[in-house]
Design an enzyme around this catalytic site. Sequence first.
Site, PDB file in Angstrom:
ATOM      1  N   ASP A  18       0.906  -1.140   0.000  1.00 46.88           N
ATOM      2  CA  ASP A  18       0.000   0.000   0.000  1.00 46.88           C
ATOM      3  C   ASP A  18       0.945   1.190   0.000  1.00 46.88           C
ATOM      4  O   ASP A  18       1.593   1.460   1.021  1.00 46.88           O
ATOM      5  CB  ASP A  18      -0.882   0.012   1.255  1.00 46.88           C
ATOM      6  CG  ASP A  18      -1.852   1.176   1.225  1.00 46.88           C
ATOM      7  OD1 ASP A  18      -1.413   2.315   0.937  1.00 46.88           O
ATOM      8  OD2 ASP A  18      -3.050   0.974   1.484  1.00 46.88           O
ATOM      9  N   HIS A  19       1.082   1.860  -1.122  1.00 50.53           N
ATOM     10  CA  HIS A  19       2.191   2.815  -1.219  1.00 50.53           C
ATOM     11  C   HIS A  19       2.059   3.969  -0.220  1.00 50.53           C
ATOM     12  O   HIS A  19       3.027   4.643   0.074  1.00 50.53           O
ATOM     13  CB  HIS A  19       2.391   3.313  -2.653  1.00 50.53           C
ATOM     14  CG  HIS A  19       1.444   4.394  -3.089  1.00 50.53           C
ATOM     15  ND1 HIS A  19       0.149   4.143  -3.451  1.00 50.53           N
ATOM     16  CD2 HIS A  19       1.609   5.729  -3.215  1.00 50.53           C
ATOM     17  CE1 HIS A  19      -0.437   5.276  -3.792  1.00 50.53           C
ATOM     18  NE2 HIS A  19       0.429   6.263  -3.658  1.00 50.53           N
ATOM     19  N   HIS A  55      -5.820   3.011   1.292  1.00 47.44           N
ATOM     20  CA  HIS A  55      -4.998   4.124   1.768  1.00 47.44           C
ATOM     21  C   HIS A  55      -5.615   4.845   2.978  1.00 47.44           C
ATOM     22  O   HIS A  55      -4.954   5.074   3.983  1.00 47.44           O
ATOM     23  CB  HIS A  55      -4.766   5.152   0.656  1.00 47.44           C
ATOM     24  CG  HIS A  55      -4.198   4.567  -0.608  1.00 47.44           C
ATOM     25  ND1 HIS A  55      -3.292   3.541  -0.611  1.00 47.44           N
ATOM     26  CD2 HIS A  55      -4.405   4.878  -1.913  1.00 47.44           C
ATOM     27  CE1 HIS A  55      -2.968   3.240  -1.860  1.00 47.44           C
ATOM     28  NE2 HIS A  55      -3.629   4.042  -2.672  1.00 47.44           N
TER      29      HIS A  55
HETATM   30  C1  BG6 Z   1      -3.562   5.068  -6.184  1.00 40.41           C
HETATM   31  C2  BG6 Z   1      -4.933   5.192  -6.759  1.00 40.41           C
HETATM   32  O1  BG6 Z   1      -3.471   3.924  -5.368  1.00 40.41           O
HETATM   33  O2  BG6 Z   1      -3.270   6.222  -5.416  1.00 40.41           O
HETATM   34  C3  BG6 Z   1      -5.051   6.442  -7.602  1.00 40.41           C
HETATM   35  O3  BG6 Z   1      -5.236   4.055  -7.559  1.00 40.41           O
HETATM   36  C4  BG6 Z   1      -4.614   7.661  -6.817  1.00 40.41           C
HETATM   37  O4  BG6 Z   1      -6.378   6.614  -8.069  1.00 40.41           O
HETATM   38  C5  BG6 Z   1      -3.263   7.428  -6.158  1.00 40.41           C
HETATM   39  O5  BG6 Z   1      -4.545   8.755  -7.704  1.00 40.41           O
HETATM   40  C6  BG6 Z   1      -2.909   8.564  -5.216  1.00 40.41           C
HETATM   41  O6  BG6 Z   1      -1.601   8.417  -4.757  1.00 40.41           O
HETATM   42  P1  BG6 Z   1      -0.710   9.689  -4.364  1.00 40.41           P
HETATM   43  O7  BG6 Z   1       0.583   9.078  -3.933  1.00 40.41           O
HETATM   44  O8  BG6 Z   1      -0.604  10.538  -5.577  1.00 40.41           O
HETATM   45  O9  BG6 Z   1      -1.435  10.383  -3.252  1.00 40.41           O
END
Ligand code: BG6
Length: 478
Positions: A172-173, A235
Amino acid sequence: IPVDPFDLVIFGGTGDLARRKILPSLYRRFLAGQMPEESRIIGAARTEISVEEYRAMARDSITEFVPSSKRDAASLTAFIDHLRYVAIDATGTQGWQELREEMREGMVHAFYFSVAPSLFGAIAERLHEHGIADGNSRIVVEKPFGKDLKTARALNATLAEHFTEQQIYRIDHYLGKETVQNLMAIRFANILFEPLWKTEYIDHVQITVAETVAVDGRGAYYDTSGAMRDMVQNHLMQLLCLIAMEPPYHFDPDAVRDEKLKVIRALEPVRPEDIVRGQYAPKNGKAGYRDDAGNPDSRTESYIALKVGIANWRWKGTPFYLRTGKRLRARTSEIAIYFRRPPHSIFDDPEGGRENVLVIRLQPNEGINLKVMIKEPGPGGMRLTQVPLDMSFAQALGPDGSDIPDAYERLIMDVIRGNQTLFMRGDEVEAAWAWADPIIEGWETRQERPHAYEPGTSGPEDALMLLHRDGRRWREIK
Ligand code: BG6
């Protein structure tokens, strides 16, 4: 600190994620001196290209996705030297023997499954069949990890046929973001907050992940997902867990994940009246959600706000309001903790009864802001005013503070190190789906349509009501 030398295989090595995130992140770690000289990165994909062509593609991607101030030609050439390529058929026999020959003894072996989940099983099976993976190998998988509890369970079961839980790294990044990790430092490395961190002192919590981007380009995927599956189940849920969990006994993978799991299990079912879903409308000739999704009758939400309760001693009575959406006014992710008002004000000034608010800004302009009351300067009596105690990480930490590594840099290195703390455990993902499923089923059976909202705003009007009716207000998105 360098990690152990590794052979990292990227299945889907020519795909979007590899080009945008995985290869650029590895390059940056290489630049930082973290990647040992003997390490290799092996792209694996269906396309029949040569190693040279793969290297050229990687060079182009890094040039595109790493800012020019953060790269140079010599180091890029040196990095590219570490790349190999194998054309492989995930469901057939081609390429597997060759891949086996690429893997060297004494290296950490990691396999990044940057492919559709429908291929996880086939790849896992072949890795074992050909003696490429063993009990020490690690595999990395990306979201979407299922689309509901049933599919997530099936994926977990497929992976479990070939790998133990200790070998599986579910990304989960958000957990790799510096400021998200900081939530744990703020809570558990300071004595200041923890005594107040409970319903007696916290009135409510707001978690906002607002984006300005649309879903164009990935409308086909997004339309089957929507904001709930794409952002909330993973997230925002992780953010909620880090705010709400009990202190783990140690910063250790299972200790941390056990505490997060308890939070997810304690989540109350969400009532339909506590959910507002939205879809961005067309504006000034710019496509609306339905155009972007290529589905004129779509009922998928590009925005969602919901009020979530946690049924445990610490949090019962403190709602968590979550919201996320596309094409909003600004790109901002933050967590705002609203404390309760002082029980009694000794001042005549009505401001004396105001609450403290702690805002943790995750992106951009990472930092912490605590709103406190002070006396307004001047001889005019005891007038009060609220001021921010404002700390931007970039300022406080100097040049290092603004050079925040990408989440993937941290996460990939953690895989090599064998540290699962920032990865989701199978039971955690399943619990999050078990909570999300009935919510989604609810609006699907009621055939609810999301409210249209104007792009560039903070979302549908009705979302304001979610807090208004509780006598509260959303923070402005800016
Ligand atoms: C991804 C989603 O996991 O996270 C995207 O699939 C979203 O829809 C993105 O735009 C948002 O990540 P960050 O790091 O730009 O906040």
